[in-house]
Scaffold this motif. Structure first.
Motif, PDB file in Angstrom:
ATOM      1  N   ASP A 110       0.812  -1.223   0.000  1.00  0.00           N
ATOM      2  CA  ASP A 110       0.000   0.000   0.000  1.00  0.00           C
ATOM      3  C   ASP A 110       0.844   1.272   0.000  1.00  0.00           C
ATOM      4  N   LEU A 111       2.158   1.154  -0.048  1.00  0.00           N
ATOM      5  CA  LEU A 111       3.014   2.339  -0.018  1.00  0.00           C
ATOM      6  C   LEU A 111       2.838   3.170  -1.284  1.00  0.00           C
ATOM      7  N   ARG A 112       2.756   4.475  -1.111  1.00  0.00           N
ATOM      8  CA  ARG A 112       2.643   5.434  -2.206  1.00  0.00           C
ATOM      9  C   ARG A 112       3.556   6.612  -1.899  1.00  0.00           C
ATOM     10  N   LYS A 113       3.808   7.464  -2.886  1.00  0.00           N
ATOM     11  CA  LYS A 113       4.607   8.662  -2.649  1.00  0.00           C
ATOM     12  C   LYS A 113       3.942   9.493  -1.563  1.00  0.00           C
ATOM     13  N   GLY A 114       4.746   9.956  -0.623  1.00  0.00           N
ATOM     14  CA  GLY A 114       4.224  10.792   0.449  1.00  0.00           C
ATOM     15  C   GLY A 114       3.781  10.026   1.680  1.00  0.00           C
ATOM     16  N   THR A 115       3.697   8.693   1.607  1.00  0.00           N
ATOM     17  CA  THR A 115       3.314   7.894   2.773  1.00  0.00           C
ATOM     18  C   THR A 115       4.430   7.972   3.811  1.00  0.00           C
ATOM     19  N   THR A 116       4.055   8.164   5.065  1.00  0.00           N
ATOM     20  CA  THR A 116       5.038   8.252   6.141  1.00  0.00           C
ATOM     21  C   THR A 116       4.795   7.106   7.112  1.00  0.00           C
ATOM     22  N   PHE A 117       5.862   6.391   7.468  1.00  0.00           N
ATOM     23  CA  PHE A 117       5.726   5.246   8.365  1.00  0.00           C
ATOM     24  C   PHE A 117       6.957   5.098   9.243  1.00  0.00           C
ATOM     25  N   GLU A 118       6.799   4.296  10.299  1.00  0.00           N
ATOM     26  CA  GLU A 118       7.902   4.021  11.220  1.00  0.00           C
ATOM     27  C   GLU A 118       8.472   2.647  10.911  1.00  0.00           C
ATOM     28  N   LEU A 119       9.802   2.571  10.928  1.00  0.00           N
ATOM     29  CA  LEU A 119      10.492   1.309  10.683  1.00  0.00           C
ATOM     30  C   LEU A 119      11.784   1.317  11.486  1.00  0.00           C
ATOM     31  N   ASP A 120      11.971   0.328  12.317  1.00  0.00           N
ATOM     32  CA  ASP A 120      13.180   0.195  13.141  1.00  0.00           C
ATOM     33  C   ASP A 120      13.453   1.451  13.974  1.00  0.00           C
ATOM     34  N   GLY A 121      12.409   2.050  14.516  1.00  0.00           N
ATOM     35  CA  GLY A 121      12.572   3.218  15.374  1.00  0.00           C
ATOM     36  C   GLY A 121      12.816   4.522  14.633  1.00  0.00           C
ATOM     37  N   GLN A 122      12.803   4.495  13.316  1.00  0.00           N
ATOM     38  CA  GLN A 122      12.999   5.697  12.504  1.00  0.00           C
ATOM     39  C   GLN A 122      11.718   5.998  11.731  1.00  0.00           C
ATOM     40  N   VAL A 123      11.566   7.244  11.310  1.00  0.00           N
ATOM     41  CA  VAL A 123      10.390   7.643  10.537  1.00  0.00           C
ATOM     42  C   VAL A 123      10.834   7.953   9.114  1.00  0.00           C
ATOM     43  N   TYR A 124      10.145   7.338   8.149  1.00  0.00           N
ATOM     44  CA  TYR A 124      10.504   7.492   6.742  1.00  0.00           C
ATOM     45  C   TYR A 124       9.330   8.007   5.932  1.00  0.00           C
ATOM     46  N   ASN A 125       9.658   8.767   4.898  1.00  0.00           N
ATOM     47  CA  ASN A 125       8.685   9.267   3.940  1.00  0.00           C
ATOM     48  C   ASN A 125       9.027   8.628   2.594  1.00  0.00           C
ATOM     49  N   VAL A 126       8.029   8.091   1.891  1.00  0.00           N
ATOM     50  CA  VAL A 126       8.273   7.444   0.605  1.00  0.00           C
ATOM     51  C   VAL A 126       8.467   8.528  -0.460  1.00  0.00           C
ATOM     52  N   VAL A 127       9.653   8.554  -1.054  1.00  0.00           N
ATOM     53  CA  VAL A 127       9.971   9.506  -2.114  1.00  0.00           C
ATOM     54  C   VAL A 127       9.566   8.923  -3.467  1.00  0.00           C
ATOM     55  N   ASP A 128       9.830   7.632  -3.641  1.00  0.00           N
ATOM     56  CA  ASP A 128       9.503   6.954  -4.890  1.00  0.00           C
ATOM     57  C   ASP A 128       9.280   5.477  -4.590  1.00  0.00           C
ATOM     58  N   PHE A 129       8.463   4.830  -5.407  1.00  0.00           N
ATOM     59  CA  PHE A 129       8.210   3.404  -5.193  1.00  0.00           C
ATOM     60  C   PHE A 129       7.942   2.732  -6.530  1.00  0.00           C
ATOM     61  N   LEU A 130       8.138   1.419  -6.543  1.00  0.00           N
ATOM     62  CA  LEU A 130       7.881   0.641  -7.744  1.00  0.00           C
ATOM     63  C   LEU A 130       7.482  -0.764  -7.320  1.00  0.00           C
ATOM     64  N   HIS A 131       6.301  -1.192  -7.757  1.00  0.00           N
ATOM     65  CA  HIS A 131       5.864  -2.566  -7.507  1.00  0.00           C
ATOM     66  C   HIS A 131       6.420  -3.426  -8.634  1.00  0.00           C
ATOM     67  N   VAL A 132       7.226  -4.416  -8.288  1.00  0.00           N
ATOM     68  CA  VAL A 132       7.868  -5.257  -9.290  1.00  0.00           C
ATOM     69  C   VAL A 132       7.299  -6.670  -9.194  1.00  0.00           C
ATOM     70  N   LYS A 133       6.851  -7.176 -10.341  1.00  0.00           N
ATOM     71  CA  LYS A 133       6.344  -8.550 -10.414  1.00  0.00           C
ATOM     72  C   LYS A 133       7.165  -9.290 -11.461  1.00  0.00           C
ATOM     73  N   PRO A 134       8.273  -9.881 -11.044  1.00  0.00           N
ATOM     74  CA  PRO A 134       9.105 -10.585 -12.022  1.00  0.00           C
ATOM     75  C   PRO A 134       8.385 -11.829 -12.552  1.00  0.00           C
ATOM     76  N   GLY A 135       8.769 -12.257 -13.717  1.00  0.00           N
ATOM     77  CA  GLY A 135       8.151 -13.446 -14.304  1.00  0.00           C
ATOM     78  C   GLY A 135       8.408 -14.686 -13.476  1.00  0.00           C
ATOM     79  N   LYS A 136       9.516 -14.692 -12.786  1.00  0.00           N
ATOM     80  CA  LYS A 136       9.876 -15.840 -11.969  1.00  0.00           C
ATOM     81  C   LYS A 136      10.183 -15.325 -10.561  1.00  0.00           C
ATOM     82  N   GLY A 137       9.592 -15.914  -9.570  1.00  0.00           N
ATOM     83  CA  GLY A 137       9.845 -15.483  -8.204  1.00  0.00           C
ATOM     84  C   GLY A 137       8.706 -14.631  -7.665  1.00  0.00           C
ATOM     85  N   ALA A 138       8.871 -14.199  -6.432  1.00  0.00           N
ATOM     86  CA  ALA A 138       7.824 -13.440  -5.746  1.00  0.00           C
ATOM     87  C   ALA A 138       7.896 -11.955  -6.092  1.00  0.00           C
TER      88      ALA A 138
END
Length: 186
Positions: free
Chosen positions: A6-34
């Motif tokens: 559900d991550l999109r540009k501008g989404t802000t979340f906490e991870l490992d005690g730090q706060v991050y803002n999503v600058v860019d994202f890409l959903h990748v669905k390779p032909g082989k693998g997850a």
């Protein structure tokens, strides 16, 4: 909780005690693998940018971000000053905190300041601003076979592409999210 899918540009979340803002994202669905989500994250406190890959089902805690409308007052060599309209408190922000918005802000304009746990970390300009063109080349007749654009410098020193019929001294409306010319203002 928010999932990595559900991550999109501008989404802000906490991870490992730090706060991050999503600058860019890409959903990748390779032909082989997850499938996976490749992200570019900006630490809202330190400003450090990192690239991270997540499993789309990974969960993280959504950060609570406070937004406050404040007035841009002025800048000096190192800071940009904004004033809270309710308390008249002035807060100085560095260029790293205002870099995306400052090219569209004139003195006394209002902007949205984002806070995390009382600490300002980012500035958002209004979606549309009206700015005067201070310099641009005159349009040349005959260059009208297609949607021809020319660079124009605005009063805030931002440069946007405008159509040939727009001239120096005119006021235009700019979309600050994309940096694109919208229309002339009468």
């Amino acid at each position: 909780m928010i999932s990595a899918g559900d991550l999109r540009k501008g989404t802000t979340f906490e991870l490992d005690g730090q706060v991050y803002n999503v600058v860019d994202f890409l959903h990748v669905k390779p032909g082989k693998g997850a499938a996976f989500v490749r992200t570019k994250l900006k630490n809202v406190i330190t400003g450090a940018v990192t690239e991270t890959t997540f499993n789309p089902t990974a969960k993280m805690q959504e950060a609570v971000i406070e937004r406050k409308e404040m007035q841009y007052l002025y800048s000096d060599e190192s800071f940009y000053y904004f004033m809270d309209q309710e308390t008249y408190e002035q807060i100085p922000l560095s260029f790293d905190q205002v870099e995306n918005a400052i090219k569209y802000l004139k003195e006394n304009m209002f902007a949205t300041i984002k806070f995390y746990k009382g600490e300002a970390f980012s500035v958002e300009a209004p979606n549309f601003v009206e700015l005067k063109i201070v310099s641009c080349e005159p349009g040349v007749k005959g260059n009208t076979t297609s949607n021809v654009m020319k660079p124009a410098t605005l009063e805030t020193n931002a440069v946007v592409q405008v159509p040939l019929f727009v001239n120096e001294g005119e006021t235009i409306r700019v979309d600050t999210r994309t940096g694109e010319y919208m229309e002339r203002v009468q």
